[in-house]
Design a protein around this motif. Structure first.
Motif, PDB file in Angstrom:
ATOM      1  N   VAL A 174       0.846  -1.198   0.000  1.00 47.61           N
ATOM      2  CA  VAL A 174       0.000   0.000   0.000  1.00 47.61           C
ATOM      3  C   VAL A 174       0.882   1.251   0.000  1.00 47.61           C
ATOM      4  O   VAL A 174       0.611   2.223  -0.708  1.00 47.61           O
ATOM      5  N   PHE A 175       1.971   1.205   0.771  1.00 46.64           N
ATOM      6  CA  PHE A 175       2.932   2.315   0.767  1.00 46.64           C
ATOM      7  C   PHE A 175       3.440   2.565  -0.653  1.00 46.64           C
ATOM      8  O   PHE A 175       3.499   3.707  -1.119  1.00 46.64           O
ATOM      9  N   GLU A 176       3.795   1.504  -1.352  1.00 43.05           N
ATOM     10  CA  GLU A 176       4.326   1.661  -2.717  1.00 43.05           C
ATOM     11  C   GLU A 176       3.267   2.213  -3.661  1.00 43.05           C
ATOM     12  O   GLU A 176       3.562   3.032  -4.533  1.00 43.05           O
ATOM     13  N   LEU A 177       2.032   1.781  -3.474  1.00 42.60           N
ATOM     14  CA  LEU A 177       0.930   2.302  -4.285  1.00 42.60           C
ATOM     15  C   LEU A 177       0.742   3.799  -4.034  1.00 42.60           C
ATOM     16  O   LEU A 177       0.628   4.595  -4.970  1.00 42.60           O
ATOM     17  N   VAL A 178       0.711   4.172  -2.761  1.00 36.26           N
ATOM     18  CA  VAL A 178       0.548   5.591  -2.415  1.00 36.26           C
ATOM     19  C   VAL A 178       1.686   6.412  -3.024  1.00 36.26           C
ATOM     20  O   VAL A 178       1.467   7.455  -3.649  1.00 36.26           O
ATOM     21  N   ALA A 179       2.924   5.933  -2.858  1.00 35.39           N
ATOM     22  CA  ALA A 179       4.084   6.664  -3.374  1.00 35.39           C
ATOM     23  C   ALA A 179       3.982   6.837  -4.889  1.00 35.39           C
ATOM     24  O   ALA A 179       4.225   7.926  -5.425  1.00 35.39           O
ATOM     25  N   SER A 180       3.590   5.777  -5.568  1.00 28.03           N
ATOM     26  CA  SER A 180       3.482   5.822  -7.019  1.00 28.03           C
ATOM     27  C   SER A 180       2.414   6.817  -7.473  1.00 28.03           C
ATOM     28  O   SER A 180       2.623   7.638  -8.373  1.00 28.03           O
ATOM     29  N   VAL A 181       1.257   6.754  -6.836  1.00 28.00           N
ATOM     30  CA  VAL A 181       0.146   7.622  -7.217  1.00 28.00           C
ATOM     31  C   VAL A 181       0.471   9.086  -6.924  1.00 28.00           C
ATOM     32  O   VAL A 181       0.225   9.974  -7.737  1.00 28.00           O
ATOM     33  N   VAL A 182       1.041   9.339  -5.732  1.00 28.32           N
ATOM     34  CA  VAL A 182       1.378  10.721  -5.377  1.00 28.32           C
ATOM     35  C   VAL A 182       2.391  11.289  -6.365  1.00 28.32           C
ATOM     36  O   VAL A 182       2.228  12.395  -6.888  1.00 28.32           O
ATOM     37  N   ARG A 183       3.439  10.524  -6.662  1.00 34.18           N
ATOM     38  CA  ARG A 183       4.511  11.053  -7.506  1.00 34.18           C
ATOM     39  C   ARG A 183       4.098  11.189  -8.963  1.00 34.18           C
ATOM     40  O   ARG A 183       4.744  11.916  -9.715  1.00 34.18           O
ATOM     41  N   SER A 184       3.024  10.511  -9.340  1.00 33.68           N
ATOM     42  CA  SER A 184       2.530  10.707 -10.709  1.00 33.68           C
ATOM     43  C   SER A 184       1.866  12.072 -10.856  1.00 33.68           C
ATOM     44  O   SER A 184       1.658  12.557 -11.961  1.00 33.68           O
ATOM     45  N   ARG A 185       1.513  12.696  -9.717  1.00 33.18           N
ATOM     46  CA  ARG A 185       0.820  13.987  -9.751  1.00 33.18           C
ATOM     47  C   ARG A 185       1.704  15.149  -9.311  1.00 33.18           C
ATOM     48  O   ARG A 185       1.613  16.245  -9.833  1.00 33.18           O
ATOM     49  N   VAL A 186       2.524  14.917  -8.298  1.00 33.91           N
ATOM     50  CA  VAL A 186       3.274  16.028  -7.702  1.00 33.91           C
ATOM     51  C   VAL A 186       4.557  15.445  -7.111  1.00 33.91           C
ATOM     52  O   VAL A 186       4.555  14.341  -6.564  1.00 33.91           O
ATOM     53  N   TRP A 187       5.665  16.169  -7.272  1.00 29.80           N
ATOM     54  CA  TRP A 187       6.951  15.607  -6.865  1.00 29.80           C
ATOM     55  C   TRP A 187       7.250  15.985  -5.418  1.00 29.80           C
ATOM     56  O   TRP A 187       7.897  16.981  -5.133  1.00 29.80           O
ATOM     57  N   VAL A 188       6.742  15.186  -4.496  1.00 35.64           N
ATOM     58  CA  VAL A 188       7.049  15.387  -3.082  1.00 35.64           C
ATOM     59  C   VAL A 188       7.489  14.050  -2.499  1.00 35.64           C
ATOM     60  O   VAL A 188       7.220  12.996  -3.074  1.00 35.64           O
ATOM     61  N   ASP A 189       8.155  14.111  -1.366  1.00 36.00           N
ATOM     62  CA  ASP A 189       8.571  12.885  -0.696  1.00 36.00           C
ATOM     63  C   ASP A 189       7.367  12.154  -0.123  1.00 36.00           C
ATOM     64  O   ASP A 189       6.479  12.765   0.466  1.00 36.00           O
ATOM     65  N   VAL A 190       7.374  10.839  -0.313  1.00 31.15           N
ATOM     66  CA  VAL A 190       6.399   9.977   0.353  1.00 31.15           C
ATOM     67  C   VAL A 190       7.226   9.088   1.274  1.00 31.15           C
ATOM     68  O   VAL A 190       8.088   8.348   0.807  1.00 31.15           O
ATOM     69  N   VAL A 191       7.007   9.219   2.587  1.00 32.64           N
ATOM     70  CA  VAL A 191       7.919   8.586   3.543  1.00 32.64           C
ATOM     71  C   VAL A 191       7.156   7.783   4.575  1.00 32.64           C
ATOM     72  O   VAL A 191       5.974   7.992   4.822  1.00 32.64           O
ATOM     73  N   ARG A 192       7.886   6.843   5.162  1.00 34.15           N
ATOM     74  CA  ARG A 192       7.395   6.124   6.330  1.00 34.15           C
ATOM     75  C   ARG A 192       8.128   6.679   7.546  1.00 34.15           C
ATOM     76  O   ARG A 192       9.249   7.148   7.426  1.00 34.15           O
ATOM     77  N   PRO A 193       7.513   6.622   8.731  1.00 31.36           N
ATOM     78  CA  PRO A 193       8.158   7.224   9.905  1.00 31.36           C
ATOM     79  C   PRO A 193       9.578   6.723  10.180  1.00 31.36           C
ATOM     80  O   PRO A 193      10.443   7.496  10.519  1.00 31.36           O
ATOM     81  N   GLU A 194       9.847   5.430   9.986  1.00 32.45           N
ATOM     82  CA  GLU A 194      11.208   4.924  10.269  1.00 32.45           C
ATOM     83  C   GLU A 194      12.241   5.648   9.396  1.00 32.45           C
ATOM     84  O   GLU A 194      13.300   6.036   9.860  1.00 32.45           O
ATOM     85  N   ALA A 195      11.912   5.791   8.126  1.00 32.42           N
ATOM     86  CA  ALA A 195      12.856   6.435   7.203  1.00 32.42           C
ATOM     87  C   ALA A 195      13.096   7.891   7.614  1.00 32.42           C
ATOM     88  O   ALA A 195      14.197   8.402   7.540  1.00 32.42           O
ATOM     89  N   MET A 196      12.029   8.537   8.096  1.00 30.00           N
ATOM     90  CA  MET A 196      12.172   9.934   8.501  1.00 30.00           C
ATOM     91  C   MET A 196      13.072  10.057   9.711  1.00 30.00           C
ATOM     92  O   MET A 196      13.841  10.999   9.844  1.00 30.00           O
ATOM     93  N   ALA A 197      12.996   9.079  10.609  1.00 28.73           N
ATOM     94  CA  ALA A 197      13.794   9.148  11.831  1.00 28.73           C
ATOM     95  C   ALA A 197      15.284   9.065  11.496  1.00 28.73           C
ATOM     96  O   ALA A 197      16.129   9.590  12.197  1.00 28.73           O
ATOM     97  N   LEU A 198      15.613   8.367  10.396  1.00 30.91           N
ATOM     98  CA  LEU A 198      17.019   8.194  10.027  1.00 30.91           C
ATOM     99  C   LEU A 198      17.535   9.365   9.211  1.00 30.91           C
ATOM    100  O   LEU A 198      18.748   9.559   9.114  1.00 30.91           O
ATOM    101  N   SER A 199      16.648  10.121   8.606  1.00 25.34           N
ATOM    102  CA  SER A 199      17.128  11.196   7.733  1.00 25.34           C
ATOM    103  C   SER A 199      17.674  12.334   8.596  1.00 25.34           C
ATOM    104  O   SER A 199      17.193  12.570   9.700  1.00 25.34           O
ATOM    105  N   PRO A 200      18.689  13.036   8.109  1.00 23.53           N
ATOM    106  CA  PRO A 200      19.267  14.119   8.919  1.00 23.53           C
ATOM    107  C   PRO A 200      18.240  15.223   9.166  1.00 23.53           C
ATOM    108  O   PRO A 200      17.462  15.552   8.279  1.00 23.53           O
ATOM    109  N   GLN A 201      18.241  15.738  10.350  1.00 22.48           N
ATOM    110  CA  GLN A 201      17.309  16.824  10.691  1.00 22.48           C
ATOM    111  C   GLN A 201      17.838  18.131  10.158  1.00 22.48           C
ATOM    112  O   GLN A 201      19.048  18.337  10.126  1.00 22.48           O
ATOM    113  N   GLY A 202      16.903  19.031   9.813  1.00 22.95           N
ATOM    114  CA  GLY A 202      17.375  20.366   9.480  1.00 22.95           C
ATOM    115  C   GLY A 202      17.051  20.763   8.087  1.00 22.95           C
ATOM    116  O   GLY A 202      16.036  20.714   7.562  1.00 22.95           O
TER     117      GLY A 202
END
Length: 202
Positions: A174-202
């Protein structure tokens, strides 16, 4: 501004607060409506809500301040109504103000939200924003009735969305479906909370 927003007296749009992330929980079907038709549903005025509903209130949208740690979704956002395949769309106060395009018969105002979903009292209580869509008091008869029947607000998708957060409990496909559909319309990040926790803050 170009869209003829009412001057929002309820909130002081300070530079700091305008950039704070806001999140709104959307069911999958509402995300589809947003991406396909550039509309965001309004919550209809509910009886029994704290405080009287203003005259001419068409509906509201609650947007919650994103937590300081982006690894979690806002705990206060009422979960009961949202199905499992719900996602959070992220915006900011400034972006929201810019992106919502009210029709000529509709006016917008913003108020502050406390954690329980009631209006915030005092400086520290605010946990988010409530957007109010009101029928233009200058319209009457059929035009006013049409405004009161409105169930969604038109938005500028690219101005509105900063990213989409898919909760950890949502299955990977479902995550992959959401990411695919969102990015077909607008170029923004589609993320899961774990991935966000690892990304550098700021």
């Amino acid at each position: 501004s170009m869209h003829g927003h009412p001057s929002c007296g309820t909130i002081a749009w300070s530079d700091h607060s305008a950039s704070i992330d806001l999140m709104r929980k959307l069911a999958f079907v509402e995300l589809m409506e947003l991406l396909e038709f550039s509309v965001l549903r309004l919550d209809r005025p509910q009886t029994g809500r704290p405080g009287p509903a203003p005259a001419g209130l068409i509906g509201t949208q609650d947007w919650w301040f994103a937590p300081a740690s982006p690894a979690c979704a806002p705990a206060d956002a009422p979960d009961a109504a949202a199905p499992d395949a719900a996602v959070y769309v992220c915006s900011s106060q400034a972006a929201l103000k810019e992106a919502v395009l009210p029709d000529g018969d509709t006016q917008l105002d913003f108020g502050r939200l406390a954690g329980e979903g009631g209006p915030a009292r005092g400086e520290d209580a605010a946990r988010g924003l409530r957007l109010y869509a009101m029928a233009d008091p200058g319209r009457c008869g059929e035009l006013r009735a049409r405004a009161m029947d409105r169930v969604a607000l038109r938005v500028d998708l690219k101005a509105l969305l900063s990213r989409v957060v898919v909760p950890a409990r949502v299955p990977q496909h479902v995550f992959e479906l959401v990411a695919s559909v969102v990015r077909s319309r607008v170029w923004v990040d589609v993320v899961r909370p774990e991935a966000m926790a690892l990304s550098p803050q700021g």
